[in-house]
Design a protein around this motif. Structure first.
Motif, short mmCIF file in Angstrom:
data_model
loop_
_atom_site.label_atom_id
_atom_site.label_comp_id
_atom_site.label_asym_id
_atom_site.label_seq_id
_atom_site.Cartn_x
_atom_site.Cartn_y
_atom_site.Cartn_z
N SER B 112 -5.09 13.74 77.99
CA SER B 112 -4.04 14.69 78.35
C SER B 112 -2.88 15.07 77.14
O SER B 112 -2.09 15.67 77.02
CB SER B 112 -3.31 14.66 79.48
N ALA B 113 -2.95 13.92 76.12
CA ALA B 113 -2.14 13.91 74.93
C ALA B 113 -2.54 14.88 74.02
O ALA B 113 -3.69 14.98 73.87
CB ALA B 113 -1.93 12.59 74.35
N VAL B 132 3.09 14.84 73.20
CA VAL B 132 2.73 15.42 72.31
C VAL B 132 3.23 14.89 70.74
O VAL B 132 4.35 14.14 70.76
CB VAL B 132 3.59 17.00 72.43
N VAL B 133 2.47 14.92 69.99
CA VAL B 133 2.76 14.56 68.61
C VAL B 133 2.68 15.47 67.44
O VAL B 133 1.39 16.07 67.35
CB VAL B 133 2.21 13.21 67.89
N ILE B 151 7.15 14.32 70.75
CA ILE B 151 7.62 13.96 69.14
C ILE B 151 7.35 15.00 68.35
O ILE B 151 6.06 15.58 68.30
CB ILE B 151 6.80 12.72 68.72
N GLY B 152 8.07 15.67 67.55
CA GLY B 152 7.88 16.77 66.73
C GLY B 152 7.29 16.45 65.51
O GLY B 152 6.27 15.68 65.53
N LYS B 153 7.48 17.40 64.49
CA LYS B 153 6.67 17.29 63.35
C LYS B 153 7.28 16.43 62.13
O LYS B 153 8.70 16.23 62.14
CB LYS B 153 6.37 18.67 62.81
N ASP B 154 6.82 16.02 61.05
CA ASP B 154 7.31 15.43 60.10
C ASP B 154 8.06 14.07 60.70
O ASP B 154 9.13 13.79 59.87
CB ASP B 154 8.18 16.10 59.22
N CYS B 155 7.78 13.52 61.50
CA CYS B 155 8.46 12.09 62.02
C CYS B 155 7.95 11.07 61.39
O CYS B 155 6.65 11.05 61.01
CB CYS B 155 8.65 12.00 63.52
#
Lengths: 356, 356, 356
Positions: B112-113, B132-133, B151-155
């Motif tokens: 489910s991720a 969410v990644v 977790i958002g983008k460009d991390c």
């Protein structure tokens, strides 16, 4: 668990001590005077432990010649000049060592990494490109060694450690669990009201026989390297910022923090929770007592302190009230003024007496 | 390792500086003045580095126009208004970046991720349900992302990190190794002489461009969330307790601790090892110097301090003796008394003179 | 995510409170007064939250009888003697619990380890020889349990934890992520100008209901054990050195450090970042306020402090100037001298008056 069984004469030989008593007495543990049983050996660290030693059930005691004569309740001894050092040596004899060698099947090792045949690499260890791990080095499970990290021989790296930033580690280094080495230094340039990150391009270099505790953070340098010289020992939860250099055999107790670009000399001792600001120099043979704040260069060997020990809280509150007044109290001027007033008073009194 | 080779005019363009000298000079590293070699570029951070710059072997120097004229030993320059900022920009050019993308075969990802196609998920990473990644985010090996974390983008999330408590992380966030985010806050109700645990139901929210060092602990809130606003930067070994809120672009140096439910404003700077008690407010634009203890609200911008720097230990011991007496010394009253006595003395002296 | 839906009368029963209002009101969350929505229940922790409570959108409130009468904007209540305790109890009702049981396929478990059937062992957990994990205990992913460690029942061990040194853990113990337990104590004997390592042969014993936060270091003893007794609660980033003993129900806040062989009594409270030196005793029922340094035995129950809160930095600088003079100012002697001078002055004045 592997059994540790030694005869008293074997132990005496290991510490180069004089055996007194039953040479074939079998001992299978090193214990404190209080907890020791007849199958244990214990050590007596000076006169102040004499009573404890007299009452100890230990099968044998490590003592000085002077102490031995007073220990009339015991018959088996190893006599040495320095019982504490003999104890330190025997801890290695009774220690349970990691005997495993080879690479666990679940470890992920880059094809370009070079791992010595008799190293041990635990489960779920991840080792990146171009890494080197030397002979007899042990890396416990779940630790991660990032690309370009090199580790010498006879090292011990415990679990959950992260080593990155192309750190170079020499021989006989011990790093305890959950420590982060080679992480990015805290470098930011203020720009238009925000913080602009400075990528850190330096590395970390760790000398021979260095010891680092658990949950420590040792950051890579900004351009040049962060350096721990040979024989440095570091306790748990210590912060070593980017470009710090620490001289040979310096000891740093738990919870210390050394800010960026500071240099600490050889043979220094930082007690627990000391803080040192960035960009200063501390010379050799300096002791800093616990929880001190070091804000300026120290160029003379010696002992330095700040803070105070505990006050009963009501006493402390009244003290702080006074401290907040202190800035406006010209102390040395007042002392002079009082002396001067005293002289005036005496002069007046003598005048009055003469006019009686 | 990827090679970094740039011509001097390429670098000048990247920092929008003026090129002086050999435009096709090839440089493959950024170095300190002291360590730089002819294939390196270095920067001169003000007049005080003039001598070092004159003696540097660097192939090119980043300087201001004023400095350039004094650097007669060099011929290749990039001239800018702010060499430190130009250096900060170039660190990104010479940085070794993580180029891997995709999910390593050993990562355990819940069905489910949702993982962006161009994210990187390292070996032995565990990602729970409903996570969410975002795009271009890198999660290094052995890190664990618990159920419901986003977790958002460009991390960039380094190894051995634990993110739990349904933490929500925005874009361009960097979290260094061995850090614990979203752990349970330290909430206990005293009950019948014991501590009754309060399960923590709040979460952690982390804004854009936040940076968190290694070995930090950032706890989830009790009911509401713990919040780090955009642009907050945090060094290593920092404790952020439950329900703390930290304003935009505030910088927190290593070893600080912020107790529960405290709010810190925007653009503040906490130097190393500062402690802040719980349930207080600190306004915007406040600086706290190193190792200070903040026990009360701060409602005016400015700089605040406590503690003292080092004393030579014998001087310090004598100082502490006096400090322990201080509570019983009514300082301001004494100063007034001395002034009054001085006036009395002068009046007496004048009386005596008049009676001669 | 599992849904948490309860009727108001169910919740009232759980906290043994009196239901007032709509007994079948469905609530699915516990929230703060400020954030609560009509489907949430909130609690009112005393008079000072009265206004917040009046304005809260919460569907129901946990209150005392006195408070209830003033909350004219609300109609649904649970009335209890201690709303904070009722809140603490309800957090467990609304908490998302780990329901997984069994051993993940990727966990590495030694054949000699004994794992209870209804324990949960997460991905990439490594469990060594002769370990024991009790019933209903949860060990999250990537944690490592070294040889000979024993863990009781109903424990919760989060990710990235390392437990080594043959640590023995009792029941209902919670250990948060990235904590290191049983690591080697910082023991070195100085020998010929270097530090000779003392292998640590003791262990760690952790009682029932102990709670340890994230990023803590709790070292094994040198010969005897490091001991945390029943009910001890410890926050994040805490250092417990070798052979420390902590008495029942003592609470230790974040960033504290306790040096080696120190004993702390029962029911003590150490606020944040307190440091305690080694080889001392602190009796029962002692409170140490934040950031204090404890350098000597404390044999009387009570509250103890050191350090000071914040000063405006310029005030602080002037204060430190005075502090550095303080060692040479004989405070109590001066106070006596001033009193004596005052008496002299009065005597002179009376003499002068009588001679008029």
């Amino acid at each position: 668990m592997r059994s540790h069984r030694y005869k008293l004469d074997e132990l005496a030989q290991l510490v180069q001590g004089e055996l007194i008593g039953q040479s074939d007495l079998v001992l299978n543990g090193l214990a404190s005077l209080e907890q020791a049983q007849p199958n244990h050996i214990a050590f007596v660290n000076g006169d102040k432990y004499l009573n404890e030693a007299l009452n100890s059930k230990a099968g044998a005691l490590i003592v000085t010649a002077e102490l031995k004569d007073q220990l009339t309740t015991h018959h088996n001894f190893i006599v040495v000049a320095n019982p504490y050092l003999a104890f330190a040596i025997l801890t290695h004899v009774f220690e349970t060592k990691v005997l495993k060698r080879g690479i666990e099947s679940t470890a992920q090792i880059s094809p370009s990494a070079i791992i010595a045949d008799d190293a041990y690499i635990g489960h779920y260890v991840v080792i990146g490109d171009d890494c080197v791990v030397g002979a007899n080095t042990i890396i416990q499970s779940n630790t991660r060694i990032d690309d370009g990290v090199e580790i010498g021989k006879d090292c011990f790296i415990d679990s959950q450690v992260t080593i990155t930033g192309q750190t170079k580690i020499a021989d006989r280094v011990r790093i305890h669990s959950n420590t982060a080495i080679g992480g990015e230094g805290f470098g930011f340039a203020p720009y238009q009201g925000k913080w602009s990150r400075i990528a850190q391009l330096g590395s970390v270099r760790i000398g021979n026989d260095v010891r680092i505790g658990s949950n420590c953070s040792i950051d890579r340098g900004a351009l040049d390297d962060t350096i721990l010289h040979d024989g440095v020992i570091i306790d748990n939860l210590v912060q070593i910022a980017h470009n710090v250099q620490i001289g040979e055999n310096t000891a740093i107790a738990a919870k210390c923090g050394i800010a960026g670009s500071t240099t600490i000399g050889k043979n220094c001792i930082l007690a627990g929770a000391v803080g040192v600001v960035g960009h200063i120099n501390i010379t050799d043979n300096v002791t800093i007592t616990g929880m001190s704040m070091v804000t300026k260069n120290i160029s003379e060997a010696g002992s330095y302190s700040s803070g105070t020990g505990q006050f009963e809280t009501n006493h402390w509150k009244r003290t702080v009230v006074r401290l907040r007044q202190l800035a406006d109290v010209p102390l040395t001027k007042l002392v002079k003024q009082i002396d001067h007033m005293q002289a005036q008073l005496e002069s007046i009194e003598s005048t009055l007496k003469s006019r009686k």
